[in-house]
Design a protein around this motif. Structure first.
Motif, PDB file in Angstrom:
ATOM      1  N   VAL A 101       0.902  -1.417   0.251  1.00  0.00           N
ATOM      2  CA  VAL A 101       0.009   0.178   0.145  1.00  0.00           C
ATOM      3  C   VAL A 101       1.260   1.139  -0.194  1.00  0.00           C
ATOM      4  O   VAL A 101       0.298   2.114  -0.795  1.00  0.00           O
ATOM      5  CB  VAL A 101      -0.808   0.020   0.652  1.00  0.00           C
ATOM      6  CG1 VAL A 101      -1.963   1.488   1.096  1.00  0.00           C
ATOM      7  CG2 VAL A 101      -1.559  -1.296   1.223  1.00  0.00           C
ATOM      8  N   VAL A 102       2.099   0.966   0.573  1.00  0.00           N
ATOM      9  CA  VAL A 102       2.604   2.457   0.804  1.00  0.00           C
ATOM     10  C   VAL A 102       3.392   2.665  -0.952  1.00  0.00           C
ATOM     11  O   VAL A 102       3.614   4.158  -0.874  1.00  0.00           O
ATOM     12  CB  VAL A 102       3.873   2.287   1.937  1.00  0.00           C
ATOM     13  CG1 VAL A 102       5.088   2.936   1.364  1.00  0.00           C
ATOM     14  CG2 VAL A 102       3.337   1.978   3.321  1.00  0.00           C
ATOM     15  N   GLY A 103       3.447   1.543  -1.155  1.00  0.00           N
ATOM     16  CA  GLY A 103       4.520   1.610  -2.351  1.00  0.00           C
ATOM     17  C   GLY A 103       3.165   2.145  -3.511  1.00  0.00           C
ATOM     18  O   GLY A 103       3.601   3.021  -4.356  1.00  0.00           O
ATOM     19  N   ALA A 104       1.810   1.472  -3.878  1.00  0.00           N
ATOM     20  CA  ALA A 104       1.251   2.228  -4.219  1.00  0.00           C
ATOM     21  C   ALA A 104       0.991   3.632  -4.103  1.00  0.00           C
ATOM     22  O   ALA A 104       1.145   4.584  -5.331  1.00  0.00           O
ATOM     23  CB  ALA A 104      -0.266   1.552  -4.139  1.00  0.00           C
ATOM     24  N   LEU A 105       0.758   3.885  -2.708  1.00  0.00           N
ATOM     25  CA  LEU A 105       0.890   5.625  -2.396  1.00  0.00           C
ATOM     26  C   LEU A 105       1.691   6.082  -3.328  1.00  0.00           C
ATOM     27  O   LEU A 105       1.877   7.501  -3.536  1.00  0.00           O
ATOM     28  CB  LEU A 105       0.711   6.238  -1.751  1.00  0.00           C
ATOM     29  CG  LEU A 105      -0.412   5.600  -0.610  1.00  0.00           C
ATOM     30  CD1 LEU A 105      -0.499   5.486   1.312  1.00  0.00           C
ATOM     31  CD2 LEU A 105      -1.587   6.735  -0.847  1.00  0.00           C
ATOM     32  N   GLU A 106       3.178   5.917  -3.663  1.00  0.00           N
ATOM     33  CA  GLU A 106       4.674   6.886  -3.803  1.00  0.00           C
ATOM     34  C   GLU A 106       4.406   6.034  -5.351  1.00  0.00           C
ATOM     35  O   GLU A 106       4.951   7.800  -5.568  1.00  0.00           O
ATOM     36  CB  GLU A 106       5.756   5.640  -3.856  1.00  0.00           C
ATOM     37  CG  GLU A 106       6.067   5.949  -1.497  1.00  0.00           C
ATOM     38  CD  GLU A 106       7.330   5.249  -1.095  1.00  0.00           C
ATOM     39  OE1 GLU A 106       7.843   4.835  -0.378  1.00  0.00           O
ATOM     40  OE2 GLU A 106       7.843   3.825  -2.244  1.00  0.00           O
ATOM     41  N   VAL A 107       3.771   5.342  -5.896  1.00  0.00           N
ATOM     42  CA  VAL A 107       3.560   5.099  -7.479  1.00  0.00           C
ATOM     43  C   VAL A 107       2.874   6.188  -8.011  1.00  0.00           C
ATOM     44  O   VAL A 107       2.421   7.367  -8.674  1.00  0.00           O
ATOM     45  CB  VAL A 107       3.086   4.075  -7.744  1.00  0.00           C
ATOM     46  CG1 VAL A 107       3.093   3.633  -9.528  1.00  0.00           C
ATOM     47  CG2 VAL A 107       4.590   2.929  -7.816  1.00  0.00           C
ATOM     48  N   ALA A 108       1.457   6.692  -6.741  1.00  0.00           N
ATOM     49  CA  ALA A 108       0.600   7.446  -7.427  1.00  0.00           C
ATOM     50  C   ALA A 108       1.358   9.027  -6.770  1.00  0.00           C
ATOM     51  O   ALA A 108       1.407   9.817  -7.883  1.00  0.00           O
ATOM     52  CB  ALA A 108      -0.635   7.067  -5.965  1.00  0.00           C
ATOM     53  N   GLY A 109       2.268   8.663  -6.265  1.00  0.00           N
ATOM     54  CA  GLY A 109       2.808  10.907  -5.895  1.00  0.00           C
ATOM     55  C   GLY A 109       3.634  11.229  -7.151  1.00  0.00           C
ATOM     56  O   GLY A 109       3.763  11.718  -7.844  1.00  0.00           O
ATOM     57  N   GLY A 110       4.867   9.909  -7.336  1.00  0.00           N
ATOM     58  CA  GLY A 110       5.480  10.327  -8.366  1.00  0.00           C
ATOM     59  C   GLY A 110       4.808  10.593  -9.740  1.00  0.00           C
ATOM     60  O   GLY A 110       5.211  11.355 -10.341  1.00  0.00           O
ATOM     61  N   ALA A 111       2.831   9.681  -9.738  1.00  0.00           N
ATOM     62  CA  ALA A 111       2.421   9.952 -10.955  1.00  0.00           C
ATOM     63  C   ALA A 111       1.630  11.424 -11.093  1.00  0.00           C
ATOM     64  O   ALA A 111       1.660  11.921 -11.952  1.00  0.00           O
ATOM     65  CB  ALA A 111       1.527   9.118 -11.334  1.00  0.00           C
ATOM     66  N   GLY A 112       1.984  11.323  -9.839  1.00  0.00           N
ATOM     67  CA  GLY A 112       1.176  12.510  -9.703  1.00  0.00           C
ATOM     68  C   GLY A 112       1.921  13.919 -10.187  1.00  0.00           C
ATOM     69  O   GLY A 112       1.394  15.158 -10.134  1.00  0.00           O
TER      70      GLY A 112
END
Length: 114
Positions: free
Chosen positions: A43-54
């Motif tokens: 879940v932390v990884g998904a948040l990091e990917v979403a943040g990087g894409a954002g």
């Protein structure tokens, strides 16, 4: 300046987040070290990917980039706290602190440029 910060932060968060989602061995060991279940680490990884894409999308949509940077800064602040509460030395929490400050710098620069 915002473009450079967005690119640098994305180059940090996207691969690290993907590695957490994929649960590569080094990330599984890091999760275990912190007493964190692999699922939560994903879940932390998904948040990091979403943040990087954002951050990347924020290059054309400023408010999304600011929101992504703010979210990543909060996530990294929480990561620093988790490391310190776990008893890790300050040097283990320092990368998270630096990334949190970089995220806040991006958000501040993007808001002031808008």
């Amino acid at each position: 300046m915002t473009t450079v910060l967005a690119l640098i932060l994305s180059l940090v968060f996207l691969p690290l987040g993907l590695a957490k989602i994929a649960a590569v061995p080094v990330m599984r060991r890091a999760a275990a070290h912190l007493g964190m279940p692999t699922g939560l680490y994903r879940v932390v990884g998904a948040l990091e990917v979403a943040g990087g894409a954002g951050l990347l999308m924020g290059l054309t949509w400023t408010s999304l980039g600011v929101a992504a940077a703010t979210g990543l800064a909060l996530l990294m602040a929480a990561a620093a706290v988790v490391h310190l509460r776990h008893g890790d030395p300050l040097v283990r929490a320092l990368p998270a602190v630096v990334l949190a400050l970089a995220g806040l710098a991006y958000a501040g620069a993007a808001v002031s440029a808008a």
